[in-house]
Enzyme design. Structure first.
Site, short mmCIF file in Angstrom:
data_model
loop_
_atom_site.label_atom_id
_atom_site.label_comp_id
_atom_site.label_asym_id
_atom_site.label_seq_id
_atom_site.Cartn_x
_atom_site.Cartn_y
_atom_site.Cartn_z
N SER A 195 -4.93 35.75 36.69
CA SER A 195 -5.76 36.96 36.54
C SER A 195 -4.91 38.18 36.21
O SER A 195 -3.73 38.25 36.56
CB SER A 195 -6.52 37.25 37.83
N1 SAH Z 1 -5.18 32.20 41.51
C1 SAH Z 1 -4.51 31.71 40.35
C2 SAH Z 1 -5.35 31.74 39.09
C3 SAH Z 1 -6.62 31.01 39.22
S1 SAH Z 1 -7.22 30.28 37.73
C4 SAH Z 1 -3.20 32.44 40.11
O1 SAH Z 1 -2.85 33.37 40.85
O2 SAH Z 1 -2.50 32.05 39.17
C5 SAH Z 1 -8.37 29.20 38.50
C6 SAH Z 1 -7.74 27.93 39.02
O3 SAH Z 1 -8.74 27.24 39.76
C7 SAH Z 1 -7.29 26.99 37.92
O4 SAH Z 1 -5.95 26.66 38.11
C8 SAH Z 1 -8.18 25.77 38.11
O5 SAH Z 1 -7.55 24.54 37.81
C9 SAH Z 1 -8.54 25.87 39.58
N2 SAH Z 1 -9.75 25.15 39.99
C10 SAH Z 1 -10.89 24.95 39.30
N3 SAH Z 1 -11.78 24.26 40.03
C11 SAH Z 1 -11.19 24.01 41.22
C12 SAH Z 1 -11.58 23.33 42.40
N4 SAH Z 1 -12.78 22.75 42.50
N5 SAH Z 1 -10.71 23.28 43.43
C13 SAH Z 1 -9.47 23.83 43.34
N6 SAH Z 1 -9.05 24.48 42.24
C14 SAH Z 1 -9.89 24.59 41.20
#
Ligand code: SAH
Length: 246
Positions: free
Chosen positions: A94
């Protein structure tokens, strides 16, 4: 008396010159050790203070965490820019402002147990780790879970634990949590997460359409029921796994 003062003035001047030189060399040393220190300072000043990030501790932490080490080297020069960045597998880290805002809203206190859903690069988890002594984070994509876990260890974030799995189900072994932050878009609140939230605990989640935009929503669990606050429009990558089959 007057004579003694005159004698001390040049000495004082010399001390000031030496101190100035040492401080300049120290700044130069720090900037060579961290070539993005100035960019990070500017990010805090313009993108965070310049908007509505007022929590001094959030500003301090955002000025400390080396975001450029959470993206691939060819994107490091953009790490402090005012937008999200790709982190592989079609996912994104983000924009710094959104990380700061979500951290400010969650308002984690020392000793609180925090769970993040969507580890991605590990950056948000690293930021949260400054506010308390234990952070748990779940990532559904194996390669991202492994690289974030390795990165966090290498950078010394030993109070963050990363698990590969579907965050829909939370992390029951460590529940209940004081605060849960979901960093992927969801069309409903996974019931297991509400269950794993302490009474009085807060859950922050981008809620709405997983293909367009969402509303950042804060839920506080109270004895009288859940208090729901719809905060602002955001765009996150979709949460996958169980949530898509519900
Ligand atoms: N917080 C992260 C960015 C999040 S992007 C940072 O600081 O870099 C959203 C992330 O959620 C992605 O990596 C994606 O693979 C993950 N994601 C999607 N669905 C998910 C689920 N059901 N459980 C865990 N992670 C998930």
């Amino acid at each position: 008396m007057a004579k003694r003062k005159q004698l001390h003035l040049p000495i004082l001047g010399l001390v000031c010159v030496i101190a100035g030189f040492l401080s300049l060399s120290y700044t130069a040393f720090c900037e060579s050790a961290d070539p993005y220190a100035a960019a990070r300072k500017r990010m805090v000043l313009h993108q965070l203070k310049g908007r509505d990030i007022t929590d001094a501790r959030v500003l301090q932490v955002m000025g400390t965490v080396r975001r450029h080490l959470f993206v691939s080297p060819h994107l490091a020069s953009q790490a402090y820019a005012d937008h999200p960045l790709p982190i592989g597998e079609g996912q994104t880290i983000s924009q710094p402002y959104i990380v700061a805002l979500m951290t400010q809203i969650l308002n984690v206190k020392p000793g609180e147990k925090v769970l993040e859903i969507g580890t991605g690069s590990g950056y948000q988890a690293a930021v949260l780790s400054y506010f308390t002594d234990r952070v748990w984070s779940i990532e559904i994509r194996k390669s991202l879970a492994e690289s974030a876990s390795k990165r966090l260890k290498t950078l010394g974030y030993h109070n963050v634990s990363v698990k590969h799995g579907d965050g829909y189900f939370g992390w029951p072994e460590h529940a209940p949590f004081d605060a849960i932050m979901v960093t992927a878009a969801a069309n409903h609140i996974p019931p297991p997460l509400m269950k794993q939230l302490k009474m009085g605990g807060r859950l922050l989640i981008p809620l709405g359409s997983t293909t367009y935009y969402q509303t950042l929503t804060k839920i506080t669990k109270t004895k009288k029921g859940n208090e729901v606050e719809h905060l602002l429009g955001v765009v996150f990558v979709p949460m996958i796994g169980k949530i898509t089959r519900e």
